[in-house]
Design an enzyme around this catalytic site. Structure first.
Site, PDB file in Angstrom:
ATOM      1  N   ASN A  13       0.878  -1.216   0.095  1.00  0.00           N
ATOM      2  CA  ASN A  13      -0.158  -0.081   0.031  1.00  0.00           C
ATOM      3  C   ASN A  13       1.000   1.330   0.120  1.00  0.00           C
ATOM      4  O   ASN A  13       2.100   1.133   0.144  1.00  0.00           O
ATOM      5  CB  ASN A  13      -0.844  -0.135   1.292  1.00  0.00           C
ATOM      6  CG  ASN A  13      -1.879  -1.256   1.406  1.00  0.00           C
ATOM      7  OD1 ASN A  13      -2.807  -1.118   0.619  1.00  0.00           O
ATOM      8  ND2 ASN A  13      -1.501  -1.986   2.391  1.00  0.00           N
ATOM      9  N   ILE A  15       2.889   4.710   0.262  1.00  0.00           N
ATOM     10  CA  ILE A  15       4.112   5.185  -0.289  1.00  0.00           C
ATOM     11  C   ILE A  15       5.073   3.912  -0.596  1.00  0.00           C
ATOM     12  O   ILE A  15       6.115   4.153  -1.643  1.00  0.00           O
ATOM     13  CB  ILE A  15       4.870   5.957   0.749  1.00  0.00           C
ATOM     14  CG1 ILE A  15       4.108   7.168   1.358  1.00  0.00           C
ATOM     15  CG2 ILE A  15       6.122   6.748   0.395  1.00  0.00           C
ATOM     16  CD1 ILE A  15       4.351   7.872   2.567  1.00  0.00           C
ATOM     17  N   ASN A  85      10.475   0.433   4.758  1.00  0.00           N
ATOM     18  CA  ASN A  85       9.242   1.466   4.649  1.00  0.00           C
ATOM     19  C   ASN A  85       8.250   1.032   5.604  1.00  0.00           C
ATOM     20  O   ASN A  85       7.163   1.800   6.287  1.00  0.00           O
ATOM     21  CB  ASN A  85       8.910   1.455   3.365  1.00  0.00           C
ATOM     22  CG  ASN A  85       7.420   2.234   3.125  1.00  0.00           C
ATOM     23  OD1 ASN A  85       7.308   3.366   3.106  1.00  0.00           O
ATOM     24  ND2 ASN A  85       6.380   1.256   3.017  1.00  0.00           N
ATOM     25  N   TYR A  89       1.744   4.438  12.707  1.00  0.00           N
ATOM     26  CA  TYR A  89       1.489   5.740  13.342  1.00  0.00           C
ATOM     27  C   TYR A  89       0.061   5.933  14.054  1.00  0.00           C
ATOM     28  O   TYR A  89      -0.737   6.890  13.815  1.00  0.00           O
ATOM     29  CB  TYR A  89       1.752   6.905  12.251  1.00  0.00           C
ATOM     30  CG  TYR A  89       1.013   6.856  11.000  1.00  0.00           C
ATOM     31  CD1 TYR A  89      -0.108   6.826  10.583  1.00  0.00           C
ATOM     32  CD2 TYR A  89       2.076   6.235   9.753  1.00  0.00           C
ATOM     33  CE1 TYR A  89      -0.659   6.567   9.257  1.00  0.00           C
ATOM     34  CE2 TYR A  89       1.792   6.030   8.644  1.00  0.00           C
ATOM     35  CZ  TYR A  89       0.536   6.343   8.376  1.00  0.00           C
ATOM     36  OH  TYR A  89      -0.197   6.187   7.140  1.00  0.00           O
ATOM     37  N   SER A 137      10.864  10.243   9.574  1.00  0.00           N
ATOM     38  CA  SER A 137       9.797  10.784   9.240  1.00  0.00           C
ATOM     39  C   SER A 137      10.066  12.468   9.798  1.00  0.00           C
ATOM     40  O   SER A 137      10.839  12.767  10.702  1.00  0.00           O
ATOM     41  CB  SER A 137       8.551  10.615  10.091  1.00  0.00           C
ATOM     42  OG  SER A 137       7.775  11.653  10.400  1.00  0.00           O
ATOM     43  N   TYR A 150       5.672   7.275  17.936  1.00  0.00           N
ATOM     44  CA  TYR A 150       5.986   7.340  16.684  1.00  0.00           C
ATOM     45  C   TYR A 150       7.313   8.055  16.669  1.00  0.00           C
ATOM     46  O   TYR A 150       8.256   7.560  15.756  1.00  0.00           O
ATOM     47  CB  TYR A 150       5.095   8.082  15.779  1.00  0.00           C
ATOM     48  CG  TYR A 150       5.102   8.154  14.452  1.00  0.00           C
ATOM     49  CD1 TYR A 150       5.240   6.922  13.542  1.00  0.00           C
ATOM     50  CD2 TYR A 150       5.551   9.231  13.780  1.00  0.00           C
ATOM     51  CE1 TYR A 150       5.410   7.087  12.107  1.00  0.00           C
ATOM     52  CE2 TYR A 150       5.702   9.420  12.448  1.00  0.00           C
ATOM     53  CZ  TYR A 150       5.732   8.301  11.486  1.00  0.00           C
ATOM     54  OH  TYR A 150       5.963   8.450  10.208  1.00  0.00           O
ATOM     55  N   LEU A 182       4.269  15.110   5.760  1.00  0.00           N
ATOM     56  CA  LEU A 182       3.052  14.636   5.702  1.00  0.00           C
ATOM     57  C   LEU A 182       2.553  14.201   4.245  1.00  0.00           C
ATOM     58  O   LEU A 182       2.631  14.996   3.339  1.00  0.00           O
ATOM     59  CB  LEU A 182       1.996  15.555   6.455  1.00  0.00           C
ATOM     60  CG  LEU A 182       0.482  15.007   6.138  1.00  0.00           C
ATOM     61  CD1 LEU A 182       0.055  14.094   7.166  1.00  0.00           C
ATOM     62  CD2 LEU A 182      -0.676  16.312   6.490  1.00  0.00           C
TER      63      LEU A 182
END
Ligand code: NAD
Length: 243
Positions: A13, A15, A85, A89, A137, A150, A182
């Site tokens: 799924n 990214i 990856n 979150y 992130s 996270y 984001l």
């Protein structure tokens, strides 16, 4: 001709699927480890003319990740890139974060990257050729409440990347991280839709980031062009934070 196999976790799924599609277009065969079926990603990779392999793998499980490495090696060309990856979150205040939630987030986001590195880095080092890309992130540098577990896990990912780079550099294998801002995915919209209203406006490039905006960074970090870049974190967030 194939450039070898790129392993992408959590690429059923979002990214990760976009990373897999881009790396296939770059000439890599693709192996996906995910807890859900990756049929849609298979279609994209095969449409690019590359070989595809996937298995249901929980990246928090030492046994599952080691079995995946065995299966990939039996079915695919040698692994030359690993993109960690897979991530979760949950949006929770510190007060509402119990130890179970904390461990779950650490398990997928940080232990998962560690275990996949344990499963695939030794082969890369032995072949003296490989690229590790961990997914961090931009929240690590942001005032972002309700993401304690996270952000802590993504800080750990940056630490893992830096430390691993030092240990494997002499073999020519690199370890870097991408820190996306984001990004428009179904999962992220599912946990916080309102944030898409205001956060992109704070970026130098003030629009919502799409997975396609990130894939070039991962492509570069998996390429021969990045051979002398290691231990780094590249922020891809439209210019919100400066590190
Ligand atoms: N979407 C964003 O705004 C954003 C921003 C910065 C960083 N990221 C990071 O990018 C990565 C992908 O995010 P996304 O929005 O595409 O998420 P997503 O939920 O769309 O995709 C994550 C994938 O990981 C898989 N996964 C979850 N737990 C797993 C496990 N234990 N073992 C194997 N696979 C597992 C899921 O099944 C899913 O396919 C994550 O690491 C996330 O932290 C996302």
């Amino acid at each position: 001709m194939s450039k070898g196999t790129a392993v992408v976790t959590g690429a059923a799924n979002g990214i990760g699927q976009a990373y897999a599609q881009r790396l296939a277009a770059d000439g890599f065969d693709i192996a996906v480890a995910d807890v859900v079926d990756a049929a849609a990603t298979r279609a994209l990779v095969e449409a690019a003319g590359r070989r595809f392999f996937s298995a249901i793998v929980d990246v928090t499980s030492p046994a599952s990740t080691l079995q995946f490495a065995t299966d990939v090696s039996a079915n695919m060309a040698p692994v030359v890139a690993l993109v960690n990856n897979a991530g979760i979150y949950p949006w929770k205040s510190f007060e509402d974060t119990d130890y179970e939630t904390w461990r779950k987030v650490m398990g997928v986001n940080l232990d998962g990257a560690f275990l996949m590195c344990k499963a695939f880095v030794p082969g890369m080092v032995a072949r003296r050729h490989g690229r590790v890309v961990n997914v961090a992130s931009t929240t690590f540098w942001l005032n972002a409440p309700e993401m304690t577990a996270y952000i802590a896990s993504k800080g750990g990912v940056i630490g893992l990347t830096r430390a691993l780079a030092s240990e494997i550099g002499a073999s020519g294998v690199t370890a870097n991280a991408i820190a996306p801002g984001l990004t428009n995915t179904k999962s992220m919209r599912g946990v916080n839709e309102e944030i898409y209203e205001y956060l992109p406006k704070q970026q130098a490039i003030p629009r919502v980031i799409e997975p396609q905006d990130l894939v070039g960074v991962v492509s570069f970090l998996c390429s021969s062009d990045s051979a002398f870049v290691t231990g780094q974190t590249i922020v891809a967030d439209g210019g919100q934070v400066r590190v």
